[in-house]
Design a protein around this motif. Structure first.
Motif, PDB file in Angstrom:
ATOM      1  N   GLY A  30       0.879  -1.227   0.000  1.00  0.00           N
ATOM      2  CA  GLY A  30      -0.122  -0.204   0.010  1.00  0.00           C
ATOM      3  C   GLY A  30       0.677   1.134   0.033  1.00  0.00           C
ATOM      4  O   GLY A  30       0.289   2.283  -0.200  1.00  0.00           O
ATOM      5  N   GLU A  31       2.272   1.276   0.213  1.00  0.00           N
ATOM      6  CA  GLU A  31       2.993   2.440   0.249  1.00  0.00           C
ATOM      7  C   GLU A  31       3.151   2.783  -0.945  1.00  0.00           C
ATOM      8  O   GLU A  31       3.279   1.929  -2.112  1.00  0.00           O
ATOM      9  CB  GLU A  31       4.253   1.905   0.997  1.00  0.00           C
ATOM     10  N   VAL A  84       5.816   4.276  -3.684  1.00  0.00           N
ATOM     11  CA  VAL A  84       7.234   3.900  -3.811  1.00  0.00           C
ATOM     12  C   VAL A  84       7.850   4.709  -4.967  1.00  0.00           C
ATOM     13  O   VAL A  84       7.167   4.677  -6.096  1.00  0.00           O
ATOM     14  CB  VAL A  84       7.550   2.469  -3.964  1.00  0.00           C
ATOM     15  N   PHE A  85       9.159   5.288  -5.050  1.00  0.00           N
ATOM     16  CA  PHE A  85       9.676   6.134  -5.930  1.00  0.00           C
ATOM     17  C   PHE A  85      11.022   5.478  -6.139  1.00  0.00           C
ATOM     18  O   PHE A  85      11.697   5.251  -5.076  1.00  0.00           O
ATOM     19  CB  PHE A  85       9.881   7.388  -5.811  1.00  0.00           C
ATOM     20  N   LEU A  86      11.215   4.822  -7.299  1.00  0.00           N
ATOM     21  CA  LEU A  86      12.617   4.490  -7.687  1.00  0.00           C
ATOM     22  C   LEU A  86      13.178   5.647  -8.847  1.00  0.00           C
ATOM     23  O   LEU A  86      12.554   5.659  -9.645  1.00  0.00           O
ATOM     24  CB  LEU A  86      12.542   3.188  -8.557  1.00  0.00           C
ATOM     25  N   GLU A  87      14.364   5.866  -8.553  1.00  0.00           N
ATOM     26  CA  GLU A  87      15.004   7.051  -9.308  1.00  0.00           C
ATOM     27  C   GLU A  87      16.211   6.488 -10.103  1.00  0.00           C
ATOM     28  O   GLU A  87      16.901   5.727  -9.759  1.00  0.00           O
ATOM     29  CB  GLU A  87      15.602   8.194  -8.457  1.00  0.00           C
ATOM     30  N   CYS A  88      16.207   6.955 -11.312  1.00  0.00           N
ATOM     31  CA  CYS A  88      17.424   6.611 -12.244  1.00  0.00           C
ATOM     32  C   CYS A  88      18.019   7.782 -12.939  1.00  0.00           C
ATOM     33  O   CYS A  88      17.328   8.647 -13.389  1.00  0.00           O
ATOM     34  CB  CYS A  88      16.848   5.724 -13.236  1.00  0.00           C
ATOM     35  N   VAL A  89      19.256   7.822 -12.580  1.00  0.00           N
ATOM     36  CA  VAL A  89      19.925   9.030 -13.432  1.00  0.00           C
ATOM     37  C   VAL A  89      21.086   8.640 -14.182  1.00  0.00           C
ATOM     38  O   VAL A  89      21.880   7.812 -13.866  1.00  0.00           O
ATOM     39  CB  VAL A  89      20.478  10.099 -12.265  1.00  0.00           C
ATOM     40  N   GLN A  90      21.040   9.250 -15.587  1.00  0.00           N
ATOM     41  CA  GLN A  90      22.281   8.935 -16.383  1.00  0.00           C
ATOM     42  C   GLN A  90      22.920  10.345 -16.842  1.00  0.00           C
ATOM     43  O   GLN A  90      22.496  11.342 -16.732  1.00  0.00           O
ATOM     44  CB  GLN A  90      21.822   8.181 -17.860  1.00  0.00           C
ATOM     45  N   ASP A  91      24.254  10.015 -17.046  1.00  0.00           N
ATOM     46  CA  ASP A  91      25.207  11.078 -17.208  1.00  0.00           C
ATOM     47  C   ASP A  91      25.770  11.592 -18.497  1.00  0.00           C
ATOM     48  O   ASP A  91      26.602  12.206 -18.785  1.00  0.00           O
ATOM     49  CB  ASP A  91      26.255  11.174 -16.216  1.00  0.00           C
ATOM     50  N   MET A  92      25.057  10.706 -19.477  1.00  0.00           N
ATOM     51  CA  MET A  92      25.558  10.804 -20.997  1.00  0.00           C
ATOM     52  C   MET A  92      24.747  11.469 -21.893  1.00  0.00           C
ATOM     53  O   MET A  92      24.776  11.543 -23.111  1.00  0.00           O
ATOM     54  CB  MET A  92      25.685   9.386 -21.344  1.00  0.00           C
ATOM     55  N   GLY A 105      -0.051  -0.928 -12.731  1.00  0.00           N
ATOM     56  CA  GLY A 105       0.440  -0.727 -11.514  1.00  0.00           C
ATOM     57  C   GLY A 105       1.687   0.213 -11.209  1.00  0.00           C
ATOM     58  O   GLY A 105       2.089   0.554  -9.965  1.00  0.00           O
ATOM     59  N   TYR A 106       2.277   0.656 -12.247  1.00  0.00           N
ATOM     60  CA  TYR A 106       3.271   1.668 -12.482  1.00  0.00           C
ATOM     61  C   TYR A 106       3.236   2.895 -13.197  1.00  0.00           C
ATOM     62  O   TYR A 106       2.074   2.694 -14.089  1.00  0.00           O
ATOM     63  CB  TYR A 106       4.551   0.717 -13.075  1.00  0.00           C
ATOM     64  N   PHE A 120      14.862   9.690 -14.643  1.00  0.00           N
ATOM     65  CA  PHE A 120      13.490   8.903 -14.794  1.00  0.00           C
ATOM     66  C   PHE A 120      13.346   8.349 -13.626  1.00  0.00           C
ATOM     67  O   PHE A 120      13.947   7.354 -13.169  1.00  0.00           O
ATOM     68  CB  PHE A 120      13.922   7.874 -16.160  1.00  0.00           C
ATOM     69  N   SER A 121      11.910   8.492 -13.372  1.00  0.00           N
ATOM     70  CA  SER A 121      11.490   7.845 -11.999  1.00  0.00           C
ATOM     71  C   SER A 121      10.510   6.904 -12.298  1.00  0.00           C
ATOM     72  O   SER A 121       9.571   6.986 -13.196  1.00  0.00           O
ATOM     73  CB  SER A 121      10.752   8.939 -11.065  1.00  0.00           C
ATOM     74  N   LEU A 122      10.597   5.958 -11.667  1.00  0.00           N
ATOM     75  CA  LEU A 122       9.456   4.737 -11.921  1.00  0.00           C
ATOM     76  C   LEU A 122       8.754   4.769 -10.293  1.00  0.00           C
ATOM     77  O   LEU A 122       9.194   4.950  -9.498  1.00  0.00           O
ATOM     78  CB  LEU A 122      10.059   3.553 -11.699  1.00  0.00           C
ATOM     79  N   ILE A 123       7.385   4.833 -10.517  1.00  0.00           N
ATOM     80  CA  ILE A 123       6.441   5.030  -9.303  1.00  0.00           C
ATOM     81  C   ILE A 123       5.515   3.848  -8.989  1.00  0.00           C
ATOM     82  O   ILE A 123       4.826   3.598 -10.090  1.00  0.00           O
ATOM     83  CB  ILE A 123       5.699   6.591  -9.285  1.00  0.00           C
ATOM     84  N   LEU A 124       5.486   3.246  -7.766  1.00  0.00           N
ATOM     85  CA  LEU A 124       4.583   2.226  -7.525  1.00  0.00           C
ATOM     86  C   LEU A 124       3.550   3.134  -6.709  1.00  0.00           C
ATOM     87  O   LEU A 124       3.895   3.417  -5.681  1.00  0.00           O
ATOM     88  CB  LEU A 124       5.097   1.346  -7.004  1.00  0.00           C
ATOM     89  N   GLU A 125       2.461   3.235  -7.367  1.00  0.00           N
ATOM     90  CA  GLU A 125       1.351   4.125  -6.487  1.00  0.00           C
ATOM     91  C   GLU A 125       0.784   3.382  -5.241  1.00  0.00           C
ATOM     92  O   GLU A 125       0.502   4.270  -4.355  1.00  0.00           O
ATOM     93  CB  GLU A 125       0.091   4.374  -7.465  1.00  0.00           C
ATOM     94  N   SER A 126       0.671   2.273  -5.322  1.00  0.00           N
ATOM     95  CA  SER A 126       0.313   1.413  -3.983  1.00  0.00           C
ATOM     96  C   SER A 126       0.929   0.091  -4.329  1.00  0.00           C
ATOM     97  O   SER A 126       0.606  -0.881  -4.731  1.00  0.00           O
ATOM     98  CB  SER A 126      -1.340   1.392  -4.106  1.00  0.00           C
TER      99      SER A 126
END
Lengths: 107, 113
Positions: free
Chosen positions: B16-17, B19-27, B63-64, B74-80
Motif C-alpha cells: 500500500g505504500e 514507492v519512488f525508484l529514481e534513475c539518473v544517467q550522465d551521458m 500498477g506503475y 527517469f522515475s518509476l512510481i509504484l502508486e500502491s
C-alpha cells in the motif's frame, strides 16, 4: 504480441567445451542485440546485428543473424570460467528481451 | 564512460505504500527504460521514455507510472505497492534510436511486505 524465445534456459558445460544459445522471434526483427549478465550484476551490451545473414566475432564469441532475420545465435568456443552468466538476446524497436540462457561452467 | 545510477540498491516497503525508484544517467541519452527482472521471466519492459515528458508503455505497465521532468532523470512510481511487485528493477538508457545499445544501472531489489 511479438515474442522472442531463447533456448536453452540453462546449460552446463565442462570448461573448455563449446556453448551455443539460440534466439527465435515470432516476427521479423529489424535488429538483434546480445547482452551478458554476470551473477549479481546487471546486463552488459555485447553486440548488435542488423543485416540479414550477418556474422560477427568477438574473440571466442561468434554471433549470427539469420537470413530471414527471425533468429540468431551466440556461440562460445572453448568456454572459460569468466564466461559464466546469463546471456540475453533482445530484438526490435522496443527491445524485447528473451528470457536468457544461464551458463554454468564445470571446472 | 556512461554511468547509470539508481537511488537504492535494496529497498523494503510495505503493501500500500507509494514507492519512488529514481534513475539518473550522465551521458545526455535521449532514451530511458525501466525493466523488472524475475527468475525465469527475463527482463520485462515496464515503461520507456524517448524524450523529456514523453513516455510509452511497455509490456507490463499495470500498477506503475513514470515521470521524466529532466533529460537525465527517469522515475518509476509504484502508486500502491503490492507483494507481487517484489522484484529486481533495472533502469537503462540509450542514445538516438530506441534499439541502440542500452546501458544499465546496477538495479534496485525491491521487497514489498
Amino acid at each position: 504480441g511479438q515474442q522472442v524465445m531463447q533456448i536453452p534456459q540453462y546449460q552446463h558445460v565442462q570448461e573448455g567445451e563449446d556453448f551455443t544459445t539460440y534466439c527465435n522471434s515470432s516476427t521479423t526483427l529489424s535488429n538483434i542485440q546480445w547482452y551478458k549478465q554476470r551473477p549479481g550484476g546487471h546486463p552488459v551490451f555485447l553486440i548488435q546485428l542488423v543485416k540479414s545473414g550477418e556474422v560477427k566475432k568477438q574473440k571466442r564469441l561468434t554471433f549470427q543473424f539469420g537470413e530471414a532475420k527471425k533468429n540468431s545465435s551466440l556461440h562460445i568456443t572453448a568456454t572459460q570460467t569468466t564466461d559464466v552468466g546469463t546471456y540475453f538476446c533482445a530484438g526490435d524497436d522496443k527491445i524485447i528481451f528473451g528470457k536468457g540462457t544461464r551458463l554454468h561452467i564445470l571446472p | 564512460d556512461v554511468k547509470v545510477t539508481q537511488s537504492s540498491r535494496y529497498l523494503v516497503k510495505r503493501t500500500g505504500e507509494k514507492v519512488f525508484l529514481e534513475c539518473v544517467q550522465d551521458m545526455d541519452h535521449e532514451n530511458m527504460f525501466w525493466y523488472r527482472q524475475d527468475p525465469g521471466l527475463g527482463l520485462r519492459l515496464i515503461y520507456f521514455s524517448y524524450d523529456v515528458k514523453m513516455k510509452e508503455k511497455g509490456d507490463i505497465p499495470e500498477g506503475y507510472s513514470v515521470s521524466r521532468e529532466k533529460k537525465e532523470r527517469f522515475s518509476l512510481i509504484l502508486e500502491s505497492a503490492s507483494t507481487n511487485q517484489t522484484s529486481m528493477y533495472l533502469c537503462a538508457s540509450s542514445w538516438g534510436d530506441t534499439y541502440n545499445e542500452q546501458f544499465f544501472g546496477p538495479g534496485t531489489r525491491l521487497t514489498v511486505l
